[in-house]
Design an enzyme around this catalytic site. Sequence first.
Site, PDB file in Angstrom:
ATOM      1  N   LYS A   1      32.712  42.521  31.917  1.00  0.00           N
ATOM      2  CA  LYS A   1      33.746  41.971  32.596  1.00  0.00           C
ATOM      3  C   LYS A   1      33.543  41.758  34.048  1.00  0.00           C
ATOM      4  O   LYS A   1      32.781  42.533  34.698  1.00  0.00           O
ATOM      5  CB  LYS A   1      35.129  42.706  32.675  1.00  0.00           C
ATOM      6  CG  LYS A   1      35.594  43.000  31.016  1.00  0.00           C
ATOM      7  CD  LYS A   1      37.023  43.333  31.025  1.00  0.00           C
ATOM      8  CE  LYS A   1      37.173  44.757  31.262  1.00  0.00           C
ATOM      9  NZ  LYS A   1      38.704  45.374  31.021  1.00  0.00           N
TER      10      LYS A   1
ATOM     11  N   ASP B   1      31.495  43.112  40.533  1.00  0.00           N
ATOM     12  CA  ASP B   1      32.747  42.202  39.957  1.00  0.00           C
ATOM     13  C   ASP B   1      32.575  40.757  40.633  1.00  0.00           C
ATOM     14  O   ASP B   1      32.859  39.717  39.834  1.00  0.00           O
ATOM     15  CB  ASP B   1      33.871  42.725  39.989  1.00  0.00           C
ATOM     16  CG  ASP B   1      34.449  43.739  38.980  1.00  0.00           C
ATOM     17  OD1 ASP B   1      33.663  44.062  38.186  1.00  0.00           O
ATOM     18  OD2 ASP B   1      35.564  44.411  38.809  1.00  0.00           O
TER      19      ASP B   1
ATOM     20  N   GLU C   1      37.773  47.607  48.131  1.00  0.00           N
ATOM     21  CA  GLU C   1      38.653  46.957  47.088  1.00  0.00           C
ATOM     22  C   GLU C   1      39.553  45.796  47.667  1.00  0.00           C
ATOM     23  O   GLU C   1      39.691  44.891  47.101  1.00  0.00           O
ATOM     24  CB  GLU C   1      39.787  48.008  46.365  1.00  0.00           C
ATOM     25  CG  GLU C   1      40.502  47.498  45.244  1.00  0.00           C
ATOM     26  CD  GLU C   1      40.088  47.089  44.038  1.00  0.00           C
ATOM     27  OE1 GLU C   1      40.320  46.112  43.219  1.00  0.00           O
ATOM     28  OE2 GLU C   1      38.766  47.931  43.842  1.00  0.00           O
TER      29      GLU C   1
END
Length: 406
Positions: free
Chosen positions: A174, A141, A104
Amino acid sequence: MPYYSDPLQDGSGLFTSGAPIRRWTVKAAEPVSYEVEMAEGLFDPASTLLLEKGDPQPSGPGTGRVRRVIVTDTVVDELYGEAVRGYLDHHGVEYEICVLPAGETAKTWDNVLTVVETLDRFGIDRRREPVIGIGGGVLLDIVGFVASTYRRGTPYIRVPTTLIGLVDAGVGVKTGFNFNGHKNRLGTYFAAERNLLDRTFLKTLDERHVSNGLAEILKIALIKDYRLLTLLESYGTDLVATRMQGPYDGPHPDPALEVMERAIHGMLEELQPNLREHKLERVVDYGHTFSPTIEMHALPELLHGEAVCVDMALTTVLAERRGLISREQRERVFRVMDDLRLPSWHPLCVPDVLLPALADTVRHRNGRQRLPLPVGIGSAVFVNDVTERELAEAAEHMAEAAAVTR
């Protein structure tokens, strides 16, 4: 007489006002279509799934070869880099592999630019050479965001390698990256041309990351699929220990496959009519009201699914205190969380963190809480009236309940 076009069946068209014309109204509808496919052995030389999208003619001036940019992370490259390169070499692909840091904390603007620089250096053909992202939700992402913005839109293919990628990040539209201390503060809606889901990647996943993905599966179970909850109750510890690989001993030959199918179908069933979130009351936001703030405060301690589970535990307690679920149902939910090796409490669940988290979510949801709470198991309701006192008392109750479960 002003010129105008009649509205089409989907409501699109060009409309004018005045004579002479001084005002135009443009209404357009852009269809979204993408594929989600479960498959195995994607790097088997006999498979062509990874290369079936894009221009069927060889691309690249004067090369006569298919060309691709692959984006992956350090963990995946260590585990599968040799297989990926062997697959591409076998098919005569001209390629460049961009390897980003994993985790992350790598979801940054700098890493977005690293991918952009790779595409520029390689000289990718905007329409005929889809970018291929191979990795977990963070990596996908980033790749999705770059694809959506590079030359105002470049096709891409997603190959998730984690459970949370297979059932969540790898099936929607997304994209995004973290900015200014906020999770996914910058992002877009942009569909991959193809999402290839291969659960054999999970064989090399550690158990904690399997549990991390099971949190998103538990979300679907609690808000819309009672059958899925019973599967997690019956097989949860085995699903973690076997890394979602079948078959199993007992009456169900492959519960992991049914769990994945139900989770993916349930997620897509909710996303499909509301891909761009025009409707802000979304049951799939269960577990995502407080978790973005908790996750960012706890980095790198908590994984995404773990933060989501903490959020679900808190909102399950809120639902219990409102009489939406029974004590027995709440205890049942907490036992499943424990079986899946997921946290049902965290020290950050205090008013000083939760209240700003709720305020940020209210801004994100257009001025209302739109907080999904479970009703029994397998259904949900939205509320907009959670108070500071109620939240503080629920957090205290949550800590007590989690201590009993542990």
